[in-house]
Design an enzyme around this catalytic site. Sequence first.
Site, short mmCIF file in Angstrom:
data_model
loop_
_atom_site.label_atom_id
_atom_site.label_comp_id
_atom_site.label_asym_id
_atom_site.label_seq_id
_atom_site.Cartn_x
_atom_site.Cartn_y
_atom_site.Cartn_z
N ASP A 99 11.28 2.78 -5.64
CA ASP A 99 10.96 3.70 -6.72
C ASP A 99 10.18 2.92 -7.78
O ASP A 99 10.59 1.81 -8.13
CB ASP A 99 12.27 4.23 -7.32
CG ASP A 99 12.23 5.72 -7.54
OD1 ASP A 99 11.34 6.16 -8.28
OD2 ASP A 99 13.08 6.43 -6.98
N ASP A 200 7.78 7.56 -10.18
CA ASP A 200 8.56 8.38 -11.09
C ASP A 200 7.73 8.86 -12.29
O ASP A 200 6.97 8.07 -12.87
CB ASP A 200 9.72 7.50 -11.61
CG ASP A 200 10.72 8.28 -12.42
OD1 ASP A 200 11.45 9.07 -11.82
OD2 ASP A 200 10.76 8.10 -13.65
N GLU A 257 5.85 11.75 -8.11
CA GLU A 257 6.67 12.83 -8.66
C GLU A 257 5.81 13.48 -9.74
O GLU A 257 5.73 13.00 -10.86
CB GLU A 257 7.95 12.26 -9.28
CG GLU A 257 8.93 13.34 -9.62
CD GLU A 257 9.84 13.02 -10.79
OE1 GLU A 257 10.84 13.70 -10.95
OE2 GLU A 257 9.53 12.09 -11.57
N HIS A 329 17.81 13.39 -5.29
CA HIS A 329 18.91 13.01 -6.18
C HIS A 329 18.90 13.76 -7.51
O HIS A 329 19.79 13.56 -8.34
CB HIS A 329 18.83 11.50 -6.44
CG HIS A 329 17.57 11.16 -7.18
ND1 HIS A 329 16.32 11.28 -6.62
CD2 HIS A 329 17.35 10.76 -8.45
CE1 HIS A 329 15.40 10.96 -7.51
NE2 HIS A 329 16.00 10.63 -8.63
N ASP A 330 17.87 14.58 -7.74
CA ASP A 330 17.82 15.37 -8.98
C ASP A 330 18.19 16.82 -8.73
O ASP A 330 18.12 17.66 -9.64
CB ASP A 330 16.40 15.35 -9.58
CG ASP A 330 16.03 13.99 -10.12
OD1 ASP A 330 16.94 13.23 -10.50
OD2 ASP A 330 14.82 13.68 -10.14
C1 NOJ Z 1 12.76 11.51 -12.38
C2 NOJ Z 1 13.89 10.91 -11.62
O1 NOJ Z 1 13.91 11.43 -10.32
C3 NOJ Z 1 15.14 11.21 -12.40
O2 NOJ Z 1 16.29 10.88 -11.68
C4 NOJ Z 1 15.07 10.47 -13.72
O3 NOJ Z 1 16.16 10.87 -14.51
C5 NOJ Z 1 13.78 10.78 -14.48
N1 NOJ Z 1 12.62 10.83 -13.66
C6 NOJ Z 1 13.52 9.74 -15.55
O4 NOJ Z 1 13.14 8.53 -14.98
#
Ligand code: NOJ
Length: 560
Positions: A99, A200, A257, A329-330
């Site tokens: 990541d 990210d 992302e 994971h989100d």
């Molecule tokens: C996206 C990530 O997937 C998430 O888990 C994170 O909280 C935020 N970006 C901030 O880095």
Amino acid sequence: MNKKDWWKEAVVYQIYPKSFQDSNGDGIGDLRGIIQRLDYLKNLGINVIWLCPVYQSPMDDGGYDISDYYHVHSMFGTDEDMDELIRKADELGIKILMDLVVNHTSDEHKWFQEALKNPDSKYADYYIFRETEDGNPPNNWRSYFGGPAWTKVEGTNRFYLHEFSEKQPDLNWENRELREEIYQMVNYWLDKGLGGFRIDAICNIKKRLEFGTFQPDGEDGLRYIGDWVLNQPGIEVFLKELNERTFRLHNSMTVAEANVPEELLNQFIGEEGFFSMVFDFSYADIDVPDTGEWFRPRQFTISELRKNIFDSQKMVQEKGWGAVYLENHDQNRSVNKYLPEKEINYYSKTMLASLFLFLRGTPFIYQGQEIGMENIRMDTIEDYDDIATHGQYHRALKAGLSEKEAFDIVAKRSRDNSRTPMQWNLSKNAGFSNAEATWMKVNPNFTKINVTCQQKTDSVLRFYKKLIGLRQESKYSSVMVNGAFLPYEAEDEDASVIAYQRILEKERLLVIHNFQNCESMIKIPEGYKEKAIGNYDREYLGETCYCLKPYECMALYKSQ
Ligand code: NOJ
């Protein structure tokens, strides 16, 4: 990897390291645990792993708050363990993606610590500081996790910007020296033989700084920050430079992302794009309003879901390549998001698997998805670890919801739903760890849902494995990977059937999903005789009018 577009053939498995496998009995997953499980992953058929952050970090936001980009957090193991993981995975034909979190660092990063200590140091310009005369924040932006996006440096009128938590100060990409440090770090990891990165919050790196008080859009008097920090003009200069100085030199796989508007998509994922692919949020976040406030859930229909998937597929294929995913994971667990609780079963879970794995784009499978893991309901709000969950819970209360209502929403949508330990077998802590207590509760349903018991019978795991196998190595592989996407909308079709085709020269796949718990008729064009896969053990005899069973899915194939 030599082949330019090697990542098009990839099937990616995402690991949340804290919850995958604990090897040293401290209740927390680690790198050696992942090494132990490489054979399982090889056997599943995947060939790329995306590893959520394992860098040094105070873990305010699950490691997305990095305090040292060059070293692994001791909780996960050593730098040597990481090298070993890259090497051993490589020997099995598996590439690792790390990541890359470069929109912000942790406030404990030495750059930020220097910047705090000495406002005149060069590091102060690595971040975004503003001094105000009246001691009030420079504006009323709300951070993504709730609360103001500016935090005051103690004893001063100086504020720093953080789009996420106050322990995640934003980096100032306008500063050339900072950018050079980032490129150096990215190349350091790529030189180790990494396959690439998941990147990210990369659409957030360019800020349009404006000050004052904006019209609030919530009970907290604050205003959603996205309009000033997402895809701002000029971001393409940074992204191009990042690509040219790092990824391109290594033929890396990069997945951003990034929620990219159509007009910018070509620059991101076209032939000379900044990235190999981007994630599309339109169907995973179908239940979340645009402002990300998931405590105000959006209702959606299956027709809407179909529309979002189809629109996204059509748009992405015009511009380049995409990444498809059901979970990460989100997110909460996909089966709980897309299916009514009483209808979650083998058929509906495998139907979802087929719906996503036949789409055009590189599939990303999140740990546990392949066994149909489900949401967890914790006992109290304190049981949740995730910072965003607490932020949303408090905003929900502020917006007038009762504690019970706010908790119910959390239980359904919290990111911790997908962060519970992997369920391997029937032993203590589901085989994740032999510690007395694990860092996060194991879902008690592990007695029914676990890898071992799904090895034997017709199971979700077996179905995933079959689908991955079809994509990786079968007569259908080339059409599954390279075929064009074409929606299939038969006359009088039931609104709950999602069907589409994949077409490559003379080859054609028709993939049909009955997204409901009752039967449905579908018209099938002539010429399809061969069933590539289905979740019901039934033959297909070339019927042009076919009665689908509840949550039935099947893929039909023809080659002329
Ligand atoms: C996206 C990530 O997937 C998430 O888990 C994170 O909280 C935020 N970006 C901030 O880095």
